[in-house]
Motif scaffolding. Structure first.
Motif, short mmCIF file in Angstrom:
data_model
loop_
_atom_site.label_atom_id
_atom_site.label_comp_id
_atom_site.label_asym_id
_atom_site.label_seq_id
_atom_site.Cartn_x
_atom_site.Cartn_y
_atom_site.Cartn_z
N ASN A 18 0.80 -1.22 0.00
CA ASN A 18 0.00 0.00 0.00
C ASN A 18 0.84 1.28 0.00
O ASN A 18 0.54 2.22 -0.74
CB ASN A 18 -0.96 0.01 1.19
CG ASN A 18 -2.01 -1.05 1.08
OD1 ASN A 18 -2.35 -1.51 0.00
ND2 ASN A 18 -2.53 -1.48 2.22
N ASP A 19 1.89 1.32 0.82
CA ASP A 19 2.70 2.54 0.89
C ASP A 19 3.47 2.78 -0.40
O ASP A 19 3.61 3.92 -0.85
CB ASP A 19 3.64 2.52 2.10
CG ASP A 19 4.51 1.28 2.18
OD1 ASP A 19 4.21 0.29 1.48
OD2 ASP A 19 5.49 1.30 2.94
N ILE A 20 3.92 1.72 -1.04
CA ILE A 20 4.61 1.87 -2.33
C ILE A 20 3.63 2.35 -3.39
O ILE A 20 3.93 3.26 -4.17
CB ILE A 20 5.28 0.54 -2.75
CG1 ILE A 20 6.40 0.18 -1.77
CG2 ILE A 20 5.83 0.64 -4.18
CD1 ILE A 20 6.99 -1.20 -1.99
N MET A 21 2.43 1.78 -3.39
CA MET A 21 1.43 2.17 -4.38
C MET A 21 1.01 3.62 -4.21
O MET A 21 0.85 4.35 -5.19
CB MET A 21 0.20 1.24 -4.29
CG MET A 21 -0.77 1.45 -5.41
SD MET A 21 0.00 1.02 -6.99
CE MET A 21 -1.21 1.67 -8.11
N SER A 22 0.86 4.06 -2.97
CA SER A 22 0.49 5.47 -2.72
C SER A 22 1.56 6.41 -3.25
O SER A 22 1.25 7.42 -3.90
CB SER A 22 0.29 5.71 -1.22
OG SER A 22 -0.82 4.99 -0.76
N ALA A 23 2.82 6.09 -2.99
CA ALA A 23 3.91 6.94 -3.48
C ALA A 23 3.97 6.89 -5.00
O ALA A 23 4.21 7.92 -5.65
CB ALA A 23 5.23 6.48 -2.87
N PHE A 24 3.74 5.72 -5.57
CA PHE A 24 3.75 5.55 -7.03
C PHE A 24 2.64 6.38 -7.67
O PHE A 24 2.87 7.11 -8.64
CB PHE A 24 3.62 4.07 -7.37
CG PHE A 24 3.74 3.75 -8.84
CD1 PHE A 24 4.74 4.29 -9.62
CD2 PHE A 24 2.86 2.86 -9.43
CE1 PHE A 24 4.86 3.98 -10.96
CE2 PHE A 24 2.96 2.52 -10.77
CZ PHE A 24 3.96 3.09 -11.54
N GLU A 25 1.44 6.30 -7.12
CA GLU A 25 0.32 7.07 -7.66
C GLU A 25 0.58 8.58 -7.56
O GLU A 25 0.25 9.33 -8.48
CB GLU A 25 -0.98 6.71 -6.94
CG GLU A 25 -1.50 5.35 -7.31
CD GLU A 25 -2.69 4.91 -6.47
OE1 GLU A 25 -2.83 5.37 -5.31
OE2 GLU A 25 -3.48 4.09 -6.98
N ALA A 26 1.18 9.02 -6.47
CA ALA A 26 1.51 10.43 -6.32
C ALA A 26 2.54 10.85 -7.38
O ALA A 26 2.44 11.93 -7.96
CB ALA A 26 2.04 10.71 -4.92
N PHE A 27 3.53 9.99 -7.62
CA PHE A 27 4.55 10.28 -8.62
C PHE A 27 3.94 10.37 -10.01
O PHE A 27 4.26 11.27 -10.78
CB PHE A 27 5.64 9.20 -8.58
CG PHE A 27 6.78 9.47 -9.52
CD1 PHE A 27 7.74 10.42 -9.22
CD2 PHE A 27 6.90 8.76 -10.70
CE1 PHE A 27 8.80 10.66 -10.08
CE2 PHE A 27 7.95 9.00 -11.58
CZ PHE A 27 8.90 9.95 -11.26
#
Length: 76
Positions: A18-27
């Motif tokens: 989840n934390d990787i996906m959140s950062a990825f979506e923000a990027f």
């Protein structure tokens, strides 16, 4: 009706922390680079890193129609 066929791509379904996906979506939102292009780059980088890339040398990276230099940090 049959599902649409992709001529130059393969459909992929996976999961991510989840934390990787959140950062990825923000990027993705910040850079406006499609997720598929970023995932292509990430997987290609891993294949090259582990000496598993048997294809031709990758073309100079292009994002949204603009060439990106290796020294650019906006994409890296």
């Amino acid at each position: 009706m049959a599902p649409p066929r992709l001529k130059t791509r393969t459909r992929l379904s996976t999961s991510m922390q989840n934390d990787i996906m959140s950062a990825f979506e923000a990027f993705v939102k910040e850079t406006r680079i499609p997720m598929t292009r970023l995932l292509d780059e990430a997987v290609l980088d891993l294949l090259i890193k582990y000496d598993r890339w048997n294809g031709p040398p990758p073309e100079p990276r292009q994002w949204m129609g603009m060439a990106v230099r290796e020294t650019d940090t906006a994409v890296r």
